[in-house]
Design an enzyme around this catalytic site. Structure first.
Site, short mmCIF file in Angstrom:
data_model
loop_
_atom_site.label_atom_id
_atom_site.label_comp_id
_atom_site.label_asym_id
_atom_site.label_seq_id
_atom_site.Cartn_x
_atom_site.Cartn_y
_atom_site.Cartn_z
CG ASP A 132 90.03 -1.25 25.09
OD1 ASP A 132 89.61 -2.36 25.46
OD2 ASP A 132 90.46 -1.03 23.93
CG MET A 133 91.67 2.40 32.22
SD MET A 133 90.22 3.48 32.46
CE MET A 133 89.28 2.52 33.65
NE ARG A 182 89.91 -6.69 28.30
CZ ARG A 182 89.67 -5.69 27.43
NH1 ARG A 182 90.34 -4.57 27.51
NH2 ARG A 182 88.77 -5.83 26.50
CE LYS A 185 101.76 -8.58 34.72
NZ LYS A 185 103.10 -9.17 34.56
N GLY A 186 98.59 -2.64 32.55
CA GLY A 186 98.63 -1.21 32.21
C GLY A 186 99.72 -0.94 31.18
CB ALA A 187 99.53 -0.62 27.76
CE LYS A 199 107.32 -7.63 33.80
NZ LYS A 199 106.34 -8.37 34.53
CB THR A 228 98.08 -11.15 32.36
OG1 THR A 228 99.50 -11.13 32.51
CG2 THR A 228 97.52 -12.40 33.03
CG HIS A 229 100.35 -11.90 27.03
ND1 HIS A 229 100.34 -10.52 27.13
CD2 HIS A 229 99.50 -12.22 26.04
CE1 HIS A 229 99.51 -10.02 26.23
NE2 HIS A 229 98.98 -11.03 25.56
NE ARG A 291 100.34 -4.51 23.04
CZ ARG A 291 99.38 -3.60 23.35
NH1 ARG A 291 98.54 -3.20 22.44
NH2 ARG A 291 99.27 -3.11 24.57
P1 FDA Z 1 104.22 -8.88 31.23
O1 FDA Z 1 104.51 -7.58 30.58
O2 FDA Z 1 104.88 -9.19 32.52
O3 FDA Z 1 104.51 -10.02 30.17
C1 FDA Z 1 104.55 -11.40 30.53
C2 FDA Z 1 105.17 -12.15 29.36
O4 FDA Z 1 104.29 -12.09 28.23
C3 FDA Z 1 106.47 -11.53 28.85
O5 FDA Z 1 107.58 -12.03 29.56
C4 FDA Z 1 106.47 -11.94 27.40
O6 FDA Z 1 106.93 -13.26 27.27
C5 FDA Z 1 105.00 -11.92 27.03
N1 FDA Z 1 104.65 -10.61 26.46
C6 FDA Z 1 103.97 -9.59 27.05
N2 FDA Z 1 103.81 -8.56 26.20
C7 FDA Z 1 104.40 -8.94 25.04
C8 FDA Z 1 104.59 -8.32 23.78
N3 FDA Z 1 104.11 -7.09 23.52
N4 FDA Z 1 105.26 -9.00 22.82
C9 FDA Z 1 105.72 -10.24 23.04
N5 FDA Z 1 105.59 -10.89 24.21
C10 FDA Z 1 104.95 -10.25 25.21
N6 FDA Z 1 96.35 -2.12 28.73
C11 FDA Z 1 95.73 -0.97 29.06
O7 FDA Z 1 96.38 -0.06 29.60
N7 FDA Z 1 94.39 -0.81 28.84
C12 FDA Z 1 93.62 -1.80 28.30
O8 FDA Z 1 92.40 -1.62 28.11
C13 FDA Z 1 94.26 -3.02 27.95
N8 FDA Z 1 93.55 -4.06 27.41
C14 FDA Z 1 94.15 -5.27 27.25
C15 FDA Z 1 93.40 -6.38 26.89
C16 FDA Z 1 93.98 -7.64 26.84
C17 FDA Z 1 93.15 -8.83 26.45
C18 FDA Z 1 95.37 -7.80 27.13
C19 FDA Z 1 96.03 -9.14 27.10
C20 FDA Z 1 96.13 -6.70 27.45
C21 FDA Z 1 95.54 -5.43 27.51
N9 FDA Z 1 96.30 -4.32 27.85
C22 FDA Z 1 95.65 -3.15 28.17
C23 FDA Z 1 97.79 -4.38 27.86
C24 FDA Z 1 98.33 -4.68 29.27
O9 FDA Z 1 98.16 -3.56 30.10
C25 FDA Z 1 99.83 -5.04 29.24
O10 FDA Z 1 100.55 -3.94 28.73
C26 FDA Z 1 100.17 -6.25 28.41
O11 FDA Z 1 99.22 -7.26 28.54
C27 FDA Z 1 101.56 -6.83 28.82
O12 FDA Z 1 101.51 -7.23 30.15
P2 FDA Z 1 101.39 -8.77 30.65
O13 FDA Z 1 100.28 -8.83 31.63
O14 FDA Z 1 101.28 -9.67 29.51
O15 FDA Z 1 102.68 -9.04 31.52
#
Ligand code: FDA
Length: 309
Positions: A132-133, A182, A185-187, A199, A228-229, A291
């Site tokens: 993970d990052m 993988r 987007k970044g958390a 965003k 990504t979702h 989350r």
């Molecule tokens: P975005 O935030 O634009 O979400 C798109 C849509 O998905 C939203 O409109 C909503 O409908 C749904 N959604 C997204 N998040 C949700 C939530 N928490 N609850 C409900 N619905 C939600 N980050 C990091 O910094 N280091 C890492 O190593 C990882 N590893 C990782 C692995 C995997 C398999 C995933 C899917 C994600 C990560 N992440 C991560 C988290 C990532 O950085 C990011 O914060 C989340 O995936 C949310 O971004 P989306 O790409 O989903 O897009």
């Protein structure tokens, strides 16, 4: 960055808040939306339940930033056991680990040794070991860990974060290694000079990086995983992969347990390779707050969980 997201990410770092929230039953009810349970057995059962829907899994035990180096030995032993149990049940599952969970704050070399042991075991059980990052202060060291591991174990993957301004350079530096990446987007909470505050800029960067990864995949020089979702992005990525002739085995889509499960099943049924990242363990506070920060509307769900019954 929105005010709510910023506030939630700051709260994620509060030990004081974690101690008060984690014992409350409403919080434990709310967290169930994103994890099947706190034990490894819960996670393995969830992975087995996803298999008939053609969904693979990635297991990760929650916990980061250890308080003593010895804790990393226990984490390594735990994941060796996880890989053993995955193989014994013949599950299509990998493990994903945060470097700080393997003691990166204490020793780069020891962390690398732990990772090598896990990557070797993953290789022996035909799975990929994932790194993970974490926040931007760890990126250089995490990339160095990846380079070191990749030199001895080819089946190692790393997460790259599209919101970081540095990531195009980092990806360029990794491409000669035939990397498994993988893209997420970044958390984490990052300053504006480090990560895009808006965003839409992150979304734009994500597609640019995804395109570069797919170009490399088309040349047989990378295995891209899209974590990504964001279904608009997923559609664009699948279309681009098809245009480049990257088949369904040439890339994967990974999502988190409890988020867009319907889409995960639909993509799996359509023949895409999809994996669901399942978290477990009792150190869920910072992870859960991240989350919530991703979708502050989730707070309504927490408030509903406070109601009796
Ligand atoms: P975005 O935030 O634009 O979400 C798109 C849509 O998905 C939203 O409109 C909503 O409908 C749904 N959604 C997204 N998040 C949700 C939530 N928490 N609850 C409900 N619905 C939600 N980050 C990091 O910094 N280091 C890492 O190593 C990882 N590893 C990782 C692995 C995997 C398999 C995933 C899917 C994600 C990560 N992440 C991560 C988290 C990532 O950085 C990011 O914060 C989340 O995936 C949310 O971004 P989306 O790409 O989903 O897009």
């Amino acid at each position: 960055m929105s005010i709510a997201r910023n506030a939630l990410l700051r709260m994620s770092r509060s030990r004081w808040l974690a101690d008060r929230v984690m014992t409350r039953s409403f919080a434990r009810r709310a967290v169930k939306k994103f994890m099947p349970g706190e034990t490894l057995e819960d996670a393995l059962a969830a992975a087995a339940a996803l298999a008939p829907d053609r969904l693979g899994s990635i297991l990760t035990k929650l916990g980061e930033n250890l308080t003593s180096p010895g804790e990393a030995d226990a984490v390594r032993a735990h994941y060796l056991d996880v890989l053993h149990r995955i193989a014994a049940r013949d599950l299509d599952a990998h493990v994903s680990v945060k470097p700080t969970q393997l003691g990166l704050d204490f020793s780069f070399d020891h962390c690398a040794e732990h990772m090598e042991a896990l990557a070797r075991k993953a290789e022996a059980t035909r799975s990929i070991f994932w790194i993970d990052m974490e926040d931007s202060s760890y990126v250089d060291r995490t990339l160095d860990l990846y380079r070191r591991l990749k030199a001895v174990q080819p089946r190692v993957g790393i997460a790259l974060q599209a919101y970081l301004r540095r990531t195009p350079q980092d990806l360029k530096s990794l491409l000669p290694l035939n990397p498994i990446v993988r893209l997420v987007k970044g958390a984490y909470a990052e300053p504006a000079h480090v990560a895009f505050p808006a965003k839409r800029d992150t979304d734009f960067a994500y597609y640019e990086l995804a395109s570069q990864l797919l170009d490399a995949a088309a040349a047989g020089k990378a295995l891209p995983i899209f974590g990504t979702h964001d279904l608009t992005l997923v559609d664009r990525i699948v279309a681009k992969a098809q245009a480049l002739g990257v088949g369904d085995g040439g890339f994967e889509i990974h999502m988190l347990y409890g988020i867009r499960m319907d889409a995960q099943r639909r993509l799996g049924a359509a023949g895409r390779k999809v994996k669901c990242l399942i978290s477990y363990g009792n150190a869920w506070f910072p992870w859960y707050m991240r989350r919530l920060a991703e979708r502050p509307a989730n707070i309504w769900f927490v408030m509903k969980s406070m109601l009796p019954g």
